[in-house]
Motif scaffolding. Structure first.
Motif, short mmCIF file in Angstrom:
data_model
loop_
_atom_site.label_atom_id
_atom_site.label_comp_id
_atom_site.label_asym_id
_atom_site.label_seq_id
_atom_site.Cartn_x
_atom_site.Cartn_y
_atom_site.Cartn_z
N TYR A 9 0.83 -1.20 0.00
CA TYR A 9 0.00 0.00 0.00
C TYR A 9 0.87 1.26 0.00
N ASP A 60 2.16 1.78 -3.58
CA ASP A 60 1.09 2.28 -4.45
C ASP A 60 0.84 3.76 -4.19
N ARG A 82 1.44 6.77 -7.09
CA ARG A 82 0.35 7.69 -7.45
C ARG A 82 0.77 9.14 -7.28
N GLY A 91 0.12 1.38 -10.87
CA GLY A 91 0.73 1.55 -9.54
C GLY A 91 1.23 0.22 -9.03
N TRP A 92 1.01 -0.03 -7.76
CA TRP A 92 1.40 -1.32 -7.15
C TRP A 92 0.14 -1.96 -6.59
N LYS A 93 -0.30 -3.03 -7.23
CA LYS A 93 -1.59 -3.64 -6.91
C LYS A 93 -1.44 -5.02 -6.27
N HIS A 107 -1.04 -7.01 -2.81
CA HIS A 107 -1.21 -6.75 -1.39
C HIS A 107 -1.36 -7.99 -0.52
#
Length: 423
Positions: A115, A118, A122, A223-225, A227
């Motif tokens: 998180y 991400d 952003r 982004g970074w998805k 998790h």
């Protein structure tokens, strides 16, 4: 019954040996295949954003930032971003004073490094644009990097790899058997897994920290998805399924801090074990399907599947079965005959066999990486013998992880060292 016990143990031993035989081939490749030297002179310079996820890391964040600022790579092409993630100390203040761009994040519901990454991507896209940086280098706040790190990663990035992992060493190998156990595992992973994969042209795997992502990859995923509790291996698995090649740069050296107490180690490895189960439950079927259907790179998916496969549980199940046979044989010897002796030998064989394999793994890594390990000769030798014990402690951790609800929790970092102290 004695024949049954022997056959079960033999089947498990042969099966695991066949499934993991390729890793022995990896070792042979590294030891005997000639390395090709990469050329630096023709490499173009790229602009990099360095992203650091930090949670209450005031004791170590400064050393990492200074090691980035002291790179041989042109400093004007490096931007440092720190995500101060739910910090209650002065991590953000220290990072700003050292010239980093700091994004402060406060979210107690969505916790974890994924998180934070991400959040960083952003904000960077909003402030600099999605294409301002050619790629991003991802570090944990406790890391240090060698002065040539970005130079070396740039060479591999210029070869066309969109994702690259690096050589992971340790800041505190010599502290105790726990830190040494971690360190040998990561050194072995770098030298005899990712290095071999790179030499053979198959897919590498990122390992938590010290990796590069191109801006194209970041844009691809928005982004970074990722998790799950092991977002790094989840990311590696997804890219293997999608056919993206992950490279390795053995000359880019990173120093990482390892947990020093068994309680910290238990907490961290419990999260890793649970995360591996999450990944195999979510992506196992896709990996197998890709392995069967992909005619170009099926081995990458097989390698990744075996990386997350619960081999520990298979071995543990065999051990438990032997213990059950042993208990029944003791209670009812007339029913199982010589099963006591057979089961006892099987249990002893399992422990001795795995200890020898793990010791050989640790010894080989210690010998070949001798000059990279920052410890006295006596400690290097002693911790080679304790390495199998460290790995054995994964057995109870793997069992607990099956049933326990595990949450992400931060590990406290206190080892404040400079790059110069690691040389």
């Amino acid at each position: 019954m004695e024949d049954c016990i022997l056959k079960i143990n033999l089947i498990v031993f042969i099966t695991l040996t066949i499934f993991y035989l390729y890793q022995f081939i990896y070792v042979a490749v590294v030891l005997f295949k000639k390395h090709k030297e990469r050329q630096h002179t023709l490499c173009p310079f790229h602009r990099y954003g360095v992203v650091i996820a930090a949670r209450n890391e005031s004791m170590v964040i400064g050393n990492l930032i200074r090691s980035i600022q002291n790179q041989t790579y042109p400093s004007k092409l490096i931007d440092i971003f720190v995500v101060a993630d739910n910090c209650t100390d002065n991590t953000a203040q220290i990072a700003r004073q050292l010239g980093a761009v700091v994004y402060e994040r406060f979210n107690k519901e969505q916790v974890g490094k994924g998180y934070a990454l991400d959040f960083a991507f952003r904000h960077i896209a909003q402030d600099y644009g999605a294409n301002y940086h050619d790629a991003y280098l991802i570090f944990d706040a406790d890391n240090l990097i060698d002065s040539h790190y970005i130079d070396e990663m740039n060479v591999v990035f210029s070869q066309g790899y969109q994702i690259i992992t690096s050589y992971r060493n340790s800041k505190n190998f010599s502290t105790n058997w726990i830190t040494a156990g971690y360190s040998l595992w990561f050194l072995r992973e770098a030298k005899y897994l990712n290095n071999a994969r790179m030499m053979l042209g198959t897919n590498c795997a990122i390992s938590g920290t010290g990796f590069l992502l191109s801006s194209k990859v970041v844009q691809k995923y928005g982004g970074w998805k990722f998790h799950l509790l092991t977002e790094d291996i989840e990311f590696s698995i997804v890219n293997a399924i999608e056919g993206e090649r992950i490279g390795y740069c053995g000359k880019a050296i990173l120093y990482d801090e390892q947990p020093t107490t068994f309680r910290q180690s238990w907490t961290q490895r419990l999260r890793w074990s649970k995360g591996f189960y999450q990944v195999i439950w979510k992506y196992g079927t896709s990996l197998i399907s890709k392995l069967v259907k992909d005619k170009r790179h099926p081995f990458s998916c097989y390698d990744m599947f075996m990386t997350i496969a619960p081999a520990t549980l298979v071995s543990l199940g065999c051990l438990i079965l032997n213990i059950i046979f042993l208990i029944i044989a003791i209670i009812q010897p007339h029913y199982l005959g010589d099963a006591v002796a057979v089961a006892s030998r099987a249990i002893l064989f399992s422990f001795v066999n795995f200890y020898i394999v793990l010791f050989a793994m640790g010894a080989l890594t210690t010998i070949t990486e001798w000059h990279q390990i920052k410890a006295s000769t006596a400690k290097k030798i002693f911790y080679t013998f304790t390495f199998p014990i460290f790995i054995f402690t994964y057995i109870p951790i793997s069992i607990v992880a099956l049933f326990k609800n595990v949450q992400w929790t931060p590990i406290v970092h206190t080892v404040s060292k400079s790059v110069e102290e690691m040389k």
